[in-house]
Every structure is written in structure tokens, then in C-alpha cells.
Design an enzyme around this catalytic site. Structure first.
Site, mmCIF file in Angstrom:
data_model
loop_
_atom_site.group_PDB
_atom_site.id
_atom_site.type_symbol
_atom_site.label_atom_id
_atom_site.label_comp_id
_atom_site.label_asym_id
_atom_site.label_seq_id
_atom_site.Cartn_x
_atom_site.Cartn_y
_atom_site.Cartn_z
ATOM 1 N N GLU A 114 15.095 -2.308 14.210
ATOM 2 C CA GLU A 114 16.306 -2.587 13.432
ATOM 3 C C GLU A 114 16.189 -3.868 12.609
ATOM 4 O O GLU A 114 17.128 -4.277 11.934
ATOM 5 C CB GLU A 114 17.524 -2.686 14.363
ATOM 6 C CG GLU A 114 17.974 -1.353 14.940
ATOM 7 C CD GLU A 114 18.321 -0.355 13.848
ATOM 8 O OE1 GLU A 114 19.146 -0.671 12.974
ATOM 9 O OE2 GLU A 114 17.751 0.756 13.875
ATOM 10 N N ASP A 167 -3.088 -3.146 -17.369
ATOM 11 C CA ASP A 167 -2.281 -2.292 -16.492
ATOM 12 C C ASP A 167 -0.894 -2.062 -17.074
ATOM 13 O O ASP A 167 -0.426 -2.821 -17.924
ATOM 14 C CB ASP A 167 -2.110 -2.948 -15.114
ATOM 15 C CG ASP A 167 -3.364 -2.823 -14.267
ATOM 16 O OD1 ASP A 167 -4.223 -2.003 -14.604
ATOM 17 O OD2 ASP A 167 -3.468 -3.564 -13.271
#
Length: 231
Positions: A114, A167
Site C-alpha cells: 500500500e 530521440d
């Protein structure tokens, strides 16, 4: 650049980083990657690193003692930053990757279950970074994405640094299409402009393809590109 990864599953980090480009970057001393398992620092005889949440609720929460002690044990370099991989963090994008590439060391906290006891945040004060608005089982995949993306910006990781400079997102646009042999595959031919050796024409063709592709696939980036050009 050194990456220190606090993780309960170091084998996930090591298995990815010990092959291909990441392996070569380590062998060339461009980067070094160190994993630290908080389980090795727990004071619990059963090596426990999580417990039930105060106030009730589902799942388990990572305890502060193992993580803070593990973090304290990491050697801190000059020009270092600590990052928590969390869906609550700022989105990882090209600008943030470039910013992170200027550090000498990135220390990363990978969560599970969690999430972290809030006192881990309070004490360590990490910068929180997210891959997007979704939840993963753990922080290892985001950590690997960060390591990979940042490493590409370091001289020596890729065969040519120009590869990273071309890129997608490097100039605010998506990357242009690439072609290799054969020239004709099932009737789909390589554009003639790429075959004539005229680099001015090739660069213009690639730029126009970037614009076309970005407008079609990411109109938000296309609009932002021209807004930035006007400013």
C-alpha cells in the site's frame, strides 16, 4: 553517474541492468548501479519490512525503520538527488530526464504494497516522480525506466551521443521514421530522398516527417512546439 536503488527485489533491477546497453555502460564506467535491500536493515528477527496500517484499511504499509536505516547507509556523493517512485509524483518527461542527468548520483526508493509510511517521506524528503496516472505493483519498473532514460543522456552509453539527441521529444517533436535494407519490401519502398546523399534535403525531409507525425499522433506537442517557437 551512480544509481543507488533501495528495493525489496534487487534481482529485478540487476537482471535488466546486466544485459545490453546498460551492461556496456557499466563496463565502460559511464554508470554504476548499486542495489540496497531494506530487508537487510530491519531490526525484526523475521526480516519483516511491512505491517498493517493504523486506522485500519486493506493491505500492508512499508515500515519506516528499515527504509530510513537503509537510506542512511548509502554513501552520498556530492551533487546527489533522492527520488521516490510514486504515482503521486511529478510526471517523468524529457525535461526532467535532462535535469536528472546533470547529477552525479541518483538514489531511488522503490515502494510496494500500500506504499510507504509517511514518515519515510518526512525524514528523507525525496523528490517524487511518476510514470503516469496509474498504479504498478512496485517501484522497480519506474526505477528502471528512469535509469534507462537518464543513462541515454550520458556520453558513452550509446554508440553515438547523437542517437539520444535525435530521440522523440529531444526537440519537442516525435522522432522521424527510420528505414534500412531492403529498399523495397512487399511494395513498400524507402523514400527516394534518403537515397540521394543530399544531407540538406534529408534533414528537411526528416523535419517535415517529425511535424507530420507529431501533428497526427500528439497534437498537444505539436501546438506546444509552435507556441514555444513564438516565445
Amino acid at each position: 553517474m551512480r544509481f543507488d536503488v533501495l528495493t525489496l527485489f534487487p534481482e529485478i533491477i540487476e537482471s535488466y541492468c546486466n544485459v545490453s546497453i546498460m551492461k556496456r555502460a557499466q563496463e565502460s564506467s559511464v554508470i554504476s548501479i548499486n542495489t540496497v535491500n531494506p530487508r537487510d536493515y530491519t531490526e525484526d528477527k523475521h526480516k519483516k519490512v511491512d505491517d498493517t496500517p493504523y486506522g485500519g484499511g486493506a493491505g500492508m504499509v512499508l515500515m519506516p525503520q528499515p527504509y530510513v536505516d537503509a537510506y542512511d547507509a548509502v554513501e552520498k556523493f556530492d551533487n546527489s538527488i533522492t527520488v521516490m517512485l510514486s504515482p503521486q509524483g511529478e510526471p517523468l518527461n524529457e525535461n526532467l530526464v535532462l535535469e536528472l542527468s546533470k547529477y552525479n548520483q541518483i538514489i531511488m526508493l522503490c515502494g510496494h504494497y500500500e506504499g510507504f509510511d509517511e514518515r519515510i517521506r518526512d525524514i528523507i524528503k525525496p523528490r517524487e516522480i511518476s510514470l503516469g496516472d496509474f498504479v504498478l505493483t512496485g517501484g522497480e519498473l519506474p526505477a528502471l525506466c528512469l535509469i534507462d532514460a537518464v543513462s541515454r543522456k550520458l556520453d558513452g552509453t550509446l554508440g553515438k551521443l547523437e542517437s539520444a539527441m535525435e530521440d522523440s521529444f529531444s526537440n519537442g517533436l516525435l522522432e522521424y521514421p527510420h528505414y534500412t535494407k531492403p529498399r523495397d519490401f512487399r511494395g513498400y519502398k524507402v523514400p527516394e530522398v534518403l537515397l540521394n546523399g543530399n544531407h540538406k534535403d534529408i534533414n528537411e525531409f526528416r523535419f517535415q516527417e517529425q511535424l507530420k507525425r507529431t501533428k497526427a499522433k500528439r497534437p498537444d506537442l505539436y501546438q506546444k512546439y509552435f507556441e514555444n517557437k513564438e516565445n
